[in-house]
Design a protein around this motif. Structure first.
Motif, PDB file in Angstrom:
ATOM      1  N   GLU A 173       1.225   9.164   7.773  1.00  0.00           N
ATOM      2  CA  GLU A 173       0.857   8.077   8.688  1.00  0.00           C
ATOM      3  C   GLU A 173       1.809   6.892   8.512  1.00  0.00           C
ATOM      4  O   GLU A 173       2.273   6.299   9.484  1.00  0.00           O
ATOM      5  N   VAL A 174       2.119   6.578   7.239  1.00  0.00           N
ATOM      6  CA  VAL A 174       3.066   5.492   6.942  1.00  0.00           C
ATOM      7  C   VAL A 174       4.436   5.827   7.540  1.00  0.00           C
ATOM      8  O   VAL A 174       5.100   4.975   8.140  1.00  0.00           O
ATOM      9  N   ILE A 231       0.838   4.198  -2.863  1.00  0.00           N
ATOM     10  CA  ILE A 231       0.600   5.604  -2.506  1.00  0.00           C
ATOM     11  C   ILE A 231       1.707   6.477  -3.101  1.00  0.00           C
ATOM     12  O   ILE A 231       1.451   7.520  -3.707  1.00  0.00           O
ATOM     13  N   ARG A 274      -1.189  12.990   3.417  1.00  0.00           N
ATOM     14  CA  ARG A 274      -1.626  12.642   4.781  1.00  0.00           C
ATOM     15  C   ARG A 274      -1.430  11.156   5.044  1.00  0.00           C
ATOM     16  O   ARG A 274      -0.975  10.758   6.114  1.00  0.00           O
ATOM     17  N   GLU A 275      -1.767  10.329   4.045  1.00  0.00           N
ATOM     18  CA  GLU A 275      -1.588   8.880   4.187  1.00  0.00           C
ATOM     19  C   GLU A 275      -0.105   8.523   4.324  1.00  0.00           C
ATOM     20  O   GLU A 275       0.266   7.642   5.108  1.00  0.00           O
ATOM     21  N   SER A 311       0.839  -1.203   0.000  1.00  0.00           N
ATOM     22  CA  SER A 311       0.000   0.000   0.000  1.00  0.00           C
ATOM     23  C   SER A 311       0.874   1.253   0.000  1.00  0.00           C
ATOM     24  O   SER A 311       0.566   2.240  -0.668  1.00  0.00           O
ATOM     25  N   GLU A 312       2.016   1.204   0.710  1.00  0.00           N
ATOM     26  CA  GLU A 312       2.919   2.351   0.747  1.00  0.00           C
ATOM     27  C   GLU A 312       3.486   2.639  -0.644  1.00  0.00           C
ATOM     28  O   GLU A 312       3.509   3.782  -1.103  1.00  0.00           O
ATOM     29  N   GLN A 323      -4.451  14.428   0.163  1.00  0.00           N
ATOM     30  CA  GLN A 323      -4.905  13.215   0.844  1.00  0.00           C
ATOM     31  C   GLN A 323      -3.791  12.167   0.889  1.00  0.00           C
ATOM     32  O   GLN A 323      -3.555  11.540   1.928  1.00  0.00           O
ATOM     33  N   LEU A 324      -3.106  11.983  -0.236  1.00  0.00           N
ATOM     34  CA  LEU A 324      -2.008  11.008  -0.299  1.00  0.00           C
ATOM     35  C   LEU A 324      -0.870  11.409   0.634  1.00  0.00           C
ATOM     36  O   LEU A 324      -0.246  10.550   1.259  1.00  0.00           O
TER      37      LEU A 324
END
Length: 411
Positions: free
Chosen positions: A181-182, A123, A177-178, A119-120, A174-175
């Motif tokens: 978090e990663v 992104i 922000r994700e 997922s990382e 948005q990406l």
């Protein structure tokens, strides 16, 4: 049963040779490998020597006419330029040639989109693609939804011209922000590792230098390793046991490449930062490549741009099995150099010894007699350090060892 197979794109590679550049042919060979990895077939090369790239069309008018003729003769479906094109250059070339126009950056982004599995990784690739496309909303012509398959269409996809700058900007936010978090999770993992006092070595190098093969050979990681550019994309960390019970974590990183798109460096910073926080850098070099020196320079330049400085470097000259004769190879930036073949296993023992020696340089020498009441401290030394001698005497336990500086105060 009839098997339908998508026809490979037939592409013409175009490069501009500027004054002082003599490696354009080699760069186009690498671009051909990139095109092949992305699923295209190279049918020809065009190089123009110029003082500077044409600001409107990358190459001059005469060369455009030559490219038109070659496209027809070779039945090519598109061109790939060896440099990142501006939106104006891309639009003008498409108008002039009436075929698909791509640049090096688009091909690399496409390969990354196809190879990202975590997922990382997904992104990061989408973020890089959107940043690339953000400046090219009018560069692809009247519509952003380029229907049909092929290079440049994988990844997040495009949503017609209505997906304007505002929508792309919102998606990028948005990406980001994700990714934050990663990054936070990665920092927590890194802190946990540092508390365990286990040293970390980041494996870096030019793409296809053999980094993943080395990790597989040393640790049995079982990661896909192919003779292709960017065969592996997502970072992997594995533990390696050294002599005297010592342990080190090896982290594989994404391969570097000449003219690596700055969108990718920015997007993959959290992954590449593994090198920044590592205790050691293992720089894997393809010793059989004619472009070895340029590739080494590219790696060091990328590390510098990432802020990786003052780290002990072990340069590993890999693929010795491919060399026909003994050659003198050196790296003046490295603290240690080792010649190996990750494929055949030759030189790996010397590499393990070099790893021990490099780690020892970062430790503090300790020679002391501990009273028997403090025997627990010896367990700490045994776990995190390198125990050279242990002797039980009447007045206590004599120890000679090398211990990490961060646990020196505990023992």
């Amino acid at each position: 049963m009839i098997e339908l197979k998508e026809a490979a794109e037939r592409v013409l590679l175009v490069g501009v040779s500027l004054p002082g550049q003599d490696d354009v042919e080699e760069s186009l060979k690498e671009l051909s490998e990139l095109a092949q990895t992305a699923g295209a077939q190279t049918v020809g090369y065009v190089i123009q020597s110029r003082e500077q790239q044409h600001p409107g069309t990358y190459v001059g008018k005469g060369k455009i006419d030559e490219i038109k003729d070659l496209l027809w003769e070779l039945d090519a479906t598109g061109i790939i330029c060896d440099d990142e094109l501006s939106p104006v250059q891309m639009k003008n070339l498409q108008d002039e040639l009436d075929v698909k126009v791509m640049d090096r950056t688009l091909v690399i982004l496409d390969i990354f989109a196809a190879r990202a599995s975590t997922s990382e990784g997904k992104i990061q690739v989408e973020l890089a693609q959107l940043k690339y496309r953000q400046t090219r909303l009018t560069g692809f012509g009247t519509s952003l939804s380029r229907l049909g398959g092929g290079i440049g269409t994988r990844g997040p996809g495009e949503k017609k011209l209505e997906m304007d700058r505002r929508l792309i900007k919102n998606r990028i936010a948005q990406l980001n922000r994700e990714l934050k978090e990663v990054k936070r999770h990665r920092e927590i993992t890194r802190e946990r590792r540092s508390k365990n006092h286990v040293p970390v070595a980041a494996i870096v190098g030019y793409t296809n230098a053999g980094k993943t093969t080395l990790l597989n050979t040393l640790t049995g990681a079982g990661i896909l390793a192919e003779d292709k550019l960017f065969a592996t994309l997502d970072p992997t960390t594995r533990s390696l046991e050294l002599s005297k019970g010592q342990e080190i974590l090896l982290t594989d990183t994404v391969g570097f490449i000449k003219k690596l798109p700055h969108h990718l460096i920015e997007a993959f910073k959290s992954t590449l930062e593994e090198a920044k926080y590592a205790d050691l850098i293992l720089h894997v070099v393809d010793a059989s490549s004619s472009q070895m020196d340029i590739q080494m320079y590219t790696v060091y330049e990328t590390l510098y741009n990432l802020g990786v400085k003052d780290k002990p470097i072990i340069t590993i000259f890999n693929k010795q099995d491919k060399l026909e004769s003994e050659t003198v190879i050196r790296d003046f930036k490295a603290d240690y150099t080792v010649k190996i073949s990750a494929k055949t296993g030759s030189g790996l023992e010397e590499l393990m010894e070099t790893l021990v020696a490099a780690l020892r340089e970062q430790k503090v020498f300790l020679e002391k007699i501990y009273p028997y009441s403090e025997a627990a401290k010896i367990q700490i030394i045994r776990k995190y350090g390198e125990l050279e001698a242990e002797e039980y005497r009447d007045d206590g336990i004599f120890i000679r060892a090398y211990v990490p500086s961060e646990i020196f105060h505990k023992v």
